[in-house]
Motif scaffolding. Structure first.
Motif, short mmCIF file in Angstrom:
data_model
loop_
_atom_site.label_atom_id
_atom_site.label_comp_id
_atom_site.label_asym_id
_atom_site.label_seq_id
_atom_site.Cartn_x
_atom_site.Cartn_y
_atom_site.Cartn_z
N HIS A 6 19.93 67.25 28.74
CA HIS A 6 19.83 68.60 28.13
C HIS A 6 21.24 69.12 27.85
O HIS A 6 21.88 69.73 28.72
CB HIS A 6 19.07 69.51 29.08
N HIS A 8 23.89 70.83 24.61
CA HIS A 8 24.02 71.41 23.26
C HIS A 8 25.39 71.10 22.65
O HIS A 8 26.38 71.04 23.37
CB HIS A 8 23.80 72.93 23.32
N HIS A 38 19.19 73.41 19.83
CA HIS A 38 18.08 74.32 19.54
C HIS A 38 17.61 74.11 18.10
O HIS A 38 18.34 74.40 17.14
CB HIS A 38 18.51 75.78 19.67
N GLU A 63 15.59 70.78 21.44
CA GLU A 63 14.98 71.85 22.24
C GLU A 63 14.40 72.88 21.28
O GLU A 63 15.14 73.47 20.49
CB GLU A 63 16.03 72.50 23.17
N ASP A 246 22.08 71.74 30.56
CA ASP A 246 22.08 72.80 29.54
C ASP A 246 23.50 73.22 29.17
O ASP A 246 23.76 74.39 28.90
CB ASP A 246 21.26 74.01 30.01
N HIS A 248 26.67 74.15 27.21
CA HIS A 248 26.91 74.74 25.89
C HIS A 248 28.40 74.77 25.54
O HIS A 248 28.82 75.49 24.64
CB HIS A 248 26.39 76.19 25.83
ZN LIG Z 1 19.20 74.33 26.24
#
Ligand SMILES: [Zn+2]
Ligand SMILES: [Zn+2]
Length: 283
Positions: A6, A8, A38, A63, A246, A248
């Motif tokens: 996961h 980005h 996303h 996602e 997650d 970023h």
């Molecule tokens: Zn995410």
């Protein structure tokens, strides 16, 4: 296996390139990596190439925002083909997110003379800064002091996620399955941290009925109760357990209160789980 499923990049709101993701993952000793932007899949080819060069397993991911009951939840899709039906749903979710910013700018233009739709349409920002166009625009026009303050305005002007149309989770799971992929519920702790074990199990049962194939059990903000309940649930029904940070990049560092960097969740997952995510035959 050590994996991060996961992450980005600047193809959505992160700041890293797919190649940088692979470099960091390699340094952290990961064996498999997925980029899950996303509602975007533009990072896949670069990830695939860069990961193979360093002997890491690349996993195609995305996602997607979707509706479940009264919430907008995030569904992770893996190992899918780009079927027209699935692509349509991804684009629709992306369009709705863009519309949130358009509507916010429209509202703000009534109050602030330095803001207008024409100005917003002509506005460009460097995607390497991460984030959303709308956030950068209202920040650059001096409406917000800090980039992140913009998030609050979406709620204040009724332009937050719940007011927009996102595909229903069941429909999205079906499209992912038809595309040969698997669907995994992202970070359940972000929506259900206040539920007790029994309440959580009821929700997970229902989500299983909607078509999820797995749960992101291992996530930086998950409590022990969340992790253990999800783990036991997956075990009971043979669902896939996944792990994700997650990440970023720099954009995430402003918003996150705890570390969410590539490989920060050390929990290992099985080779079998990785195979299910990479095998485009579905499950
Ligand atoms: Zn995410
Ligand atoms: Zn998410």
């Amino acid at each position: 296996m050590r994996a991060d499923l996961h992450i980005h990049t600047f193809y959505s709101d992160g700041t890293l390139s797919p190649k940088e993701v692979v470099q960091i993952a390699k340094e952290k000793g990961l064996e498999a990596v997925a980029i899950t932007d996303h509602n975007k899949i533009g990072a896949w080819e670069e990830l695939n190439e860069a990961a193979k060069e360093v002997g890491m397993i690349p996993i195609k991911g995305c996602e997607i925002n979707c509706k479940y009951q009264d919430k907008v939840v995030h569904l992770l899709a893996y190992g899918f083909e780009n079927t027209p039906e699935f692509m349509k749903l991804i684009h629709l979710a992306d369009d709705e997110m863009q519309r949130m910013s358009v509507d916010l700018v429209e509202e703000l233009s009534k109050e602030y003379t330095q803001v207008s739709m024409a100005d917003y349409e002509a506005y460009h920002y460097d995607v390497r800064q991460g984030g959303w166009k709308g956030l950068h625009y209202i920040h650059d026009r001096g409406i917000t002091e800090k980039l992140f303050d913009g998030f609050k305005l979406y709620g204040k002007y009724n332009c937050d996620f719940t007011n927009y149309y996102f595909p229903k989770i069941k429909l999205l799971c079906e499209a992912i399955h038809k595309a040969g992929g698997v669907s995994v519920l992202a970070h359940p702790g972000e929506y259900y941290k206040n539920l007790n074990e029994a309440e959580l199990k009821v929700v997970l049962e229902d989500l299983k009925g909607q078509g999820i194939d797995g749960i992101e059990c291992y996530y930086p903000t998950h409590s022990e109760l969340m992790t253990n309940t999800c783990e036991a649930f997956c075990e009971k029904y043979g669902l896939i357990r996944t792990v994700g940070s997650d990440e970023h990049g720099e954009f995430g560092k402003h918003a996150k209160v705890i570390e969410q960097t590539i490989g920060c969740v050390s929990k290992t997952i099985t080779r079998n789980a990785i195979d299910k995510l990479t095998n485009s035959g579905g499950i």
